[in-house]
Design a protein around this motif. Structure first.
Motif, PDB file in Angstrom:
ATOM      1  N   GLN A  73       0.849  -1.293  -0.234  1.00  0.00           N
ATOM      2  CA  GLN A  73       0.015   0.001  -0.026  1.00  0.00           C
ATOM      3  C   GLN A  73       1.024   1.207  -0.202  1.00  0.00           C
ATOM      4  N   PHE A  74       2.056   1.219   0.681  1.00  0.00           N
ATOM      5  CA  PHE A  74       2.893   2.562   0.764  1.00  0.00           C
ATOM      6  C   PHE A  74       3.434   2.493  -0.498  1.00  0.00           C
ATOM      7  N   ILE A  75       3.840   1.437  -1.105  1.00  0.00           N
ATOM      8  CA  ILE A  75       4.709   1.730  -2.499  1.00  0.00           C
ATOM      9  C   ILE A  75       3.605   2.225  -3.412  1.00  0.00           C
ATOM     10  N   VAL A  76       2.349   1.834  -3.414  1.00  0.00           N
ATOM     11  CA  VAL A  76       1.533   2.182  -4.560  1.00  0.00           C
ATOM     12  C   VAL A  76       1.194   3.803  -4.218  1.00  0.00           C
ATOM     13  N   SER A  77       0.738   4.117  -3.121  1.00  0.00           N
ATOM     14  CA  SER A  77       0.359   5.593  -2.750  1.00  0.00           C
ATOM     15  C   SER A  77       1.816   6.467  -3.180  1.00  0.00           C
ATOM     16  N   SER A  78       2.922   6.094  -2.626  1.00  0.00           N
ATOM     17  CA  SER A  78       4.319   6.849  -2.895  1.00  0.00           C
ATOM     18  C   SER A  78       4.551   6.965  -4.474  1.00  0.00           C
ATOM     19  N   ALA A  79       4.274   6.022  -5.220  1.00  0.00           N
ATOM     20  CA  ALA A  79       4.622   5.791  -6.437  1.00  0.00           C
ATOM     21  C   ALA A  79       3.616   6.728  -7.321  1.00  0.00           C
ATOM     22  N   ALA A  80       2.244   6.693  -6.932  1.00  0.00           N
ATOM     23  CA  ALA A  80       1.469   7.273  -7.826  1.00  0.00           C
ATOM     24  C   ALA A  80       1.512   8.760  -7.411  1.00  0.00           C
ATOM     25  N   GLY A  81       1.980   9.198  -6.122  1.00  0.00           N
ATOM     26  CA  GLY A  81       1.787  10.528  -5.965  1.00  0.00           C
ATOM     27  C   GLY A  81       3.223  11.320  -6.561  1.00  0.00           C
ATOM     28  N   LEU A  82       4.421  10.465  -6.727  1.00  0.00           N
ATOM     29  CA  LEU A  82       5.668  10.871  -7.501  1.00  0.00           C
ATOM     30  C   LEU A  82       5.577  10.850  -8.729  1.00  0.00           C
ATOM     31  N   ALA A  83       4.612   9.804  -9.307  1.00  0.00           N
ATOM     32  CA  ALA A  83       4.422   9.995 -10.736  1.00  0.00           C
ATOM     33  C   ALA A  83       3.620  11.379 -11.379  1.00  0.00           C
ATOM     34  N   ALA A  84       2.584  11.315 -10.533  1.00  0.00           N
ATOM     35  CA  ALA A  84       1.653  12.332 -10.924  1.00  0.00           C
ATOM     36  C   ALA A  84       2.166  13.808 -10.588  1.00  0.00           C
ATOM     37  N   MET A  85       2.897  13.944  -9.845  1.00  0.00           N
ATOM     38  CA  MET A  85       3.442  15.265  -9.367  1.00  0.00           C
ATOM     39  C   MET A  85       4.674  15.671 -10.499  1.00  0.00           C
ATOM     40  N   VAL A  86       5.424  14.771 -10.867  1.00  0.00           N
ATOM     41  CA  VAL A  86       6.369  15.107 -11.944  1.00  0.00           C
ATOM     42  C   VAL A  86       5.843  15.249 -13.275  1.00  0.00           C
ATOM     43  N   ALA A  87       4.907  14.387 -13.592  1.00  0.00           N
ATOM     44  CA  ALA A  87       4.119  14.534 -14.992  1.00  0.00           C
ATOM     45  C   ALA A  87       3.375  15.829 -15.311  1.00  0.00           C
ATOM     46  N   VAL A  88       2.622  16.190 -14.141  1.00  0.00           N
ATOM     47  CA  VAL A  88       1.709  17.379 -14.096  1.00  0.00           C
ATOM     48  C   VAL A  88       2.615  18.396 -14.154  1.00  0.00           C
TER      49      VAL A  88
END
Length: 200
Positions: A73-88
């Motif tokens: 759960q931690f990896i999913v939440s962290s990865a999603a936050g990082l990917a969305a932050m950088v992409a946007v």
């Protein structure tokens, strides 16, 4: 239908996992000059939704006899936050340069501010800032141990574990001395300089 939450730990799980990825946007504000409001918002929202989704999937997997750990759960939440932050952030326009320079001059943050730092060289003592940022980074482990020792002192006092209380108090005292003698004088100097600039 079985209850969604059986313990307080399970009830707090969704919130913990939803907030797991918040460190990326909260930290990047100080260390990454390219980050804008859109990227920060995207990282915050996506990590929250991903954390809630991962928690739901983990609960469903556990009900089926499968094992889904909190690490997943931690990896999913962290990865999603990082990917969305950088992409946007790269997909949208950067923050106005004048705003960035004003923020840098006032706050003087560490991190990836090379272009802004060079543009503000006539208003900021860059060598002193680099030294201060390096000292702040070196003091992070000391500050972490200091904060943990505060908690340990409180906990051992409540539990009346006097031997461990003495150890925790000794660690707290030692870390306090290091912070006061090494780091705090530089903070006072920064405050005095800011006061002189505002007065001038």
């Amino acid at each position: 239908m079985p209850p969604l939450f059986r313990t307080m730990e399970q009830a707090g799980g969704p919130l913990q996992m939803a907030l797991a990825g918040q460190g990326w946007p909260l930290g990047a504000v100080w260390y990454w000059g390219r980050l804008n409001g859109y990227g920060d918002t995207a990282g915050t929202v996506s990590s929250f939704l991903a954390g809630c989704t991962a928690f739901g999937l983990s609960q469903a997997a556990n009900n089926e006899g499968l094992v889904a750990t909190e690490y997943f759960q931690f990896i999913v939440s962290s990865a999603a936050g990082l990917a969305a932050m950088v992409a946007v952030t790269f997909w949208t326009e950067p923050v106005d340069r004048a705003v960035l320079e004003g923020f840098f001059v006032r706050v003087q943050p560490p991190g990836l501010w090379r272009g802004v730092r060079e543009a503000c060289a006539d208003r900021v003592d860059v060598p002193r800032l680099v030294r201060q940022n390096f000292l702040d980074l070196c003091m992070v482990p000391v500050a972490v141990v200091w904060q943990i020792s505060i908690f340990a002192v409180s906990l051992t006092l409540v539990l009346q574990n006097w031997a461990q209380l003495l150890v925790a108090a000794a660690v707290f005292a030692a870390m306090s001395v290091v912070l006061y003698r090494v780091w705090w004088p530089t903070v006072e100097e920064d405050g005095e300089e800011d006061g002189e600039e505002d007065g001038g």
